[in-house]
Design an enzyme around this catalytic site. Sequence first.
Site, mmCIF file in Angstrom:
data_model
loop_
_atom_site.group_PDB
_atom_site.id
_atom_site.type_symbol
_atom_site.label_atom_id
_atom_site.label_comp_id
_atom_site.label_asym_id
_atom_site.label_seq_id
_atom_site.Cartn_x
_atom_site.Cartn_y
_atom_site.Cartn_z
ATOM 1 N N ASN A 235 95.510 -74.863 -39.946
ATOM 2 C CA ASN A 235 95.634 -73.622 -40.527
ATOM 3 C C ASN A 235 96.936 -72.865 -40.015
ATOM 4 O O ASN A 235 97.554 -73.765 -39.378
ATOM 5 C CB ASN A 235 94.418 -72.698 -40.283
ATOM 6 N N LYS A 236 97.354 -71.761 -40.546
ATOM 7 C CA LYS A 236 98.423 -71.084 -40.020
ATOM 8 C C LYS A 236 98.700 -71.276 -38.696
ATOM 9 O O LYS A 236 97.869 -71.014 -37.738
ATOM 10 C CB LYS A 236 98.692 -69.684 -40.749
ATOM 11 N N ARG B 270 101.609 -68.373 -52.083
ATOM 12 C CA ARG B 270 101.180 -69.346 -51.024
ATOM 13 C C ARG B 270 99.834 -69.159 -50.895
ATOM 14 O O ARG B 270 98.977 -68.457 -51.409
ATOM 15 C CB ARG B 270 102.160 -68.843 -49.964
ATOM 16 N N GLY B 271 99.397 -69.880 -49.809
ATOM 17 C CA GLY B 271 97.788 -70.030 -49.599
ATOM 18 C C GLY B 271 97.144 -71.219 -50.325
ATOM 19 O O GLY B 271 97.519 -71.334 -51.506
ATOM 20 N N ALA B 272 96.533 -71.939 -49.565
ATOM 21 C CA ALA B 272 96.221 -73.561 -49.916
ATOM 22 C C ALA B 272 95.706 -73.734 -51.367
ATOM 23 O O ALA B 272 96.121 -74.099 -52.488
ATOM 24 C CB ALA B 272 95.281 -73.994 -49.130
ATOM 25 N N ASP C 143 93.981 -74.847 -44.465
ATOM 26 C CA ASP C 143 94.921 -75.806 -45.303
ATOM 27 C C ASP C 143 94.560 -77.122 -45.446
ATOM 28 O O ASP C 143 94.666 -77.852 -46.473
ATOM 29 C CB ASP C 143 96.438 -75.388 -44.763
ATOM 30 N N ARG D 166 105.176 -78.427 -50.732
ATOM 31 C CA ARG D 166 104.753 -78.369 -49.296
ATOM 32 C C ARG D 166 103.631 -79.266 -49.085
ATOM 33 O O ARG D 166 102.561 -79.629 -49.800
ATOM 34 C CB ARG D 166 103.927 -76.826 -49.196
ATOM 35 N N GLN E 92 102.161 -62.934 -42.766
ATOM 36 C CA GLN E 92 101.387 -62.728 -43.951
ATOM 37 C C GLN E 92 100.375 -61.966 -43.535
ATOM 38 O O GLN E 92 99.476 -61.297 -44.421
ATOM 39 C CB GLN E 92 100.731 -64.312 -43.872
HETATM 40 O O1 MRU Z 1 102.021 -70.717 -45.314
HETATM 41 P P1 MRU Z 1 101.016 -70.109 -46.193
HETATM 42 O O2 MRU Z 1 101.107 -68.399 -46.314
HETATM 43 O O3 MRU Z 1 100.935 -70.712 -47.385
HETATM 44 O O4 MRU Z 1 99.630 -70.380 -45.167
HETATM 45 C C1 MRU Z 1 98.483 -69.799 -45.653
HETATM 46 C C2 MRU Z 1 97.734 -70.235 -44.724
HETATM 47 O O5 MRU Z 1 97.458 -70.774 -43.622
HETATM 48 C C3 MRU Z 1 95.982 -69.727 -45.105
HETATM 49 O O6 MRU Z 1 95.102 -69.279 -43.877
HETATM 50 C C4 MRU Z 1 95.140 -71.171 -45.803
HETATM 51 O O7 MRU Z 1 96.155 -71.394 -46.794
HETATM 52 C C5 MRU Z 1 93.952 -70.344 -46.402
HETATM 53 S S1 MRU Z 1 94.403 -69.492 -47.669
HETATM 54 C C6 MRU Z 1 92.794 -69.187 -48.346
#
Ligand code: MRU
Length: 354
Positions: free
Chosen positions: A246-247, A45-47, A236, A88, A195
């Site tokens: 973002n999250k 996970r993470g963009a 994201d 996603r 996270q």
């Molecule tokens: O749902 P996730 O864990 O994929 O969400 C991740 C985030 O929101 C991060 O802050 C974002 O992807 C940046 S990661 C460098």
Amino acid sequence: MIRTLEWTSQGVRFIDQTRLPMEEVFVTCGTYQEVATAIRDMIVRGAPAIGVAAAMGIALGVKHSSAPDIATLRTEFGQICRTMGETRPTAVNLFWAIRRMQQTFEVAAPQGVHQVKINLVEEAQKMLVEDIAANEAMGRHGATLMPASGGVLTHCNAGALATCGYGTALGVIRSAISSGKKLHVFADETRPFLQGSRLTAWELMKDGIQTTLIADNMAGAMMRQGKIKAVIVGADRIAANGDVANKIGTYSVAVLAKEHGIPFYVAAPWSTVDMNMPDGEGIPIEQRSAREVTHHAGKQVAPDGVLVENPAFDVTPNKYVAAIVTERGIAKSPFADSLRELAQAVPDLAGTRR
Ligand code: MRU
């Protein structure tokens, strides 16, 4: 450095982020469908990590194809890309990666099936190397924004685990600390998927970076007590006007930061900037299962049948953002102008270690 994902002869290997921090388990996906499932189930996970994982999944699918000619391979390739694109919706890095693989396919297509396979595998691996270089460049730029000492709050995990290594927001923190700044990280736990507590706390502690874990609802009190000098998060998707998806919970942190006169920074590679999205209103927000909210560690913590909302992301309007750090440099308000300028700029990847 933590190996979030890598290309191996057996397939794409991931550290399983659903099992951290209690277990460090690696899983290898041998098919593109397994990679798509790993993205959807948040094993990865993470963009930025999602983008490169999707590229590797596409490369894997094409590598295993028995299509005899380019026309047949192109049909299969389209199906593989669609499967990846449905995993996603919010992180634009996923669609950026798919587009890049589509371009690679078309450039190699005149040279035949074998060459397409070679080039797609190479391109996916190149994206991993470039991602780490971009993070290191962001670290160099962003370190200048960090205070000389004191607490820095982050939300979710924008670290090595969310990227191919080093991290975006946590990369800036790592770089600032290497340059001699005395930072102490406050990590929001980041309900409901945790996270912050499971991943950010784990990876910062592994690096010996001073970290204090707080529940999300403690951030305001910490700011009021003067414990937080800056906030830095990942993204994201960043719209052309500087609105940031973002999250979930990032927006609340940004509003709190503004109220307390604390700068709120965003660090993200250029692949997260969506210049075709005029503002944050149009960014698709992923809705995840109600169970993530009603259950905790497999145990039900809410009454049967309660109504639940579980948007995985929110949008922070640009007025709350002090600066956006990218590998191309730092954008400041007015973001429509500064991001347009950076769109023309060459990435600053000088001095990277790889
Ligand atoms: O749902 P996730 O864990 O994929 O969400 C991740 C985030 O929101 C991060 O802050 C974002 O992807 C940046 S990661 C460098």
